[in-house]
Write a protein that holds these residues in place. Sequence first.
Motif, short mmCIF file in Angstrom:
data_model
loop_
_atom_site.label_atom_id
_atom_site.label_comp_id
_atom_site.label_asym_id
_atom_site.label_seq_id
_atom_site.Cartn_x
_atom_site.Cartn_y
_atom_site.Cartn_z
N GLN A 143 38.75 11.49 27.67
CA GLN A 143 38.62 10.21 26.99
C GLN A 143 37.16 9.79 27.10
OE1 GLN A 143 41.87 7.98 28.98
NE2 GLN A 143 42.68 7.83 26.90
N TYR A 152 33.38 7.61 16.12
CA TYR A 152 33.97 7.40 17.45
C TYR A 152 35.50 7.37 17.44
CZ TYR A 152 35.33 5.12 21.78
OH TYR A 152 35.95 4.81 22.96
N GLU A 153 36.10 6.67 16.50
CA GLU A 153 37.56 6.59 16.47
C GLU A 153 38.20 7.96 16.31
OE1 GLU A 153 39.42 3.97 17.26
OE2 GLU A 153 37.52 2.97 17.64
N LYS A 204 41.38 17.05 23.49
CA LYS A 204 41.65 18.11 24.47
C LYS A 204 40.61 19.20 24.28
CE LYS A 204 46.57 17.24 24.77
NZ LYS A 204 47.91 17.73 24.41
N ARG A 250 42.32 16.94 29.02
CA ARG A 250 42.24 15.82 28.09
C ARG A 250 41.07 14.96 28.52
NH1 ARG A 250 44.37 10.86 28.58
NH2 ARG A 250 45.86 11.57 30.11
N ALA A 299 35.14 8.12 29.79
CA ALA A 299 35.85 6.87 30.05
C ALA A 299 36.67 6.98 31.33
CB ALA A 299 36.74 6.50 28.87
N ASN A 334 33.76 7.17 26.05
CA ASN A 334 33.23 5.87 25.64
C ASN A 334 32.38 6.09 24.39
OD1 ASN A 334 34.25 4.38 27.88
ND2 ASN A 334 32.65 5.31 29.13
N VAL A 347 44.59 7.92 20.20
CA VAL A 347 45.43 7.10 21.06
C VAL A 347 45.68 5.78 20.36
CG1 VAL A 347 45.59 5.98 23.29
CG2 VAL A 347 44.46 8.19 23.09
N TRP A 370 36.88 10.82 17.73
CA TRP A 370 36.65 11.70 18.89
C TRP A 370 36.78 11.01 20.24
CZ3 TRP A 370 32.67 9.76 21.69
CH2 TRP A 370 31.59 9.16 21.05
N ARG A 371 37.30 9.81 20.28
CA ARG A 371 37.35 9.11 21.57
C ARG A 371 38.29 9.76 22.57
NH1 ARG A 371 40.62 3.53 20.40
NH2 ARG A 371 42.40 4.53 19.40
N THR A 372 39.32 10.46 22.13
CA THR A 372 40.22 11.20 23.01
C THR A 372 40.47 12.57 22.40
OG1 THR A 372 41.31 9.17 23.72
CG2 THR A 372 42.50 11.23 24.10
#
Length: 122
Positions: free
Chosen positions: A63, A109-110, A116, A61, A71, A65, A14, A112-114
Amino acid sequence: MKTFLAVGLALLVVSSASAQESRQASPKLTLAEQMKMQTIINRQVQPCLNMRGDKSFAKVRIQMNRDGTLAGRPVPVSGSDYAAMQALVRAVALCVTPEHPLRFDPALYERWRTFKYTASGQ
């Protein structure tokens, strides 16, 4: 006793940048990293999943943390029917909690933060 098979994991990044810029600058997970994440999610979500029907499937989907907690509530993306999509939303929300976060590599993290997540009844 029914068993469930999770069949897919798609990672999204994202960003407020344009789609073309995002594709060029977005970090990507390797296939091995994706498979590891798939195993982690399957182990945690499958015990909570009650999807009826051999042909049922759903995609949500998610999201995350940085600490591996959600999230927000998973968002239905597609599925064989409304009940299957809601079953997967409930399973993820019930099984991924502050007490039981997903244990992904925080250094990635960047990447796998969002994502599907797709599951199907078997």
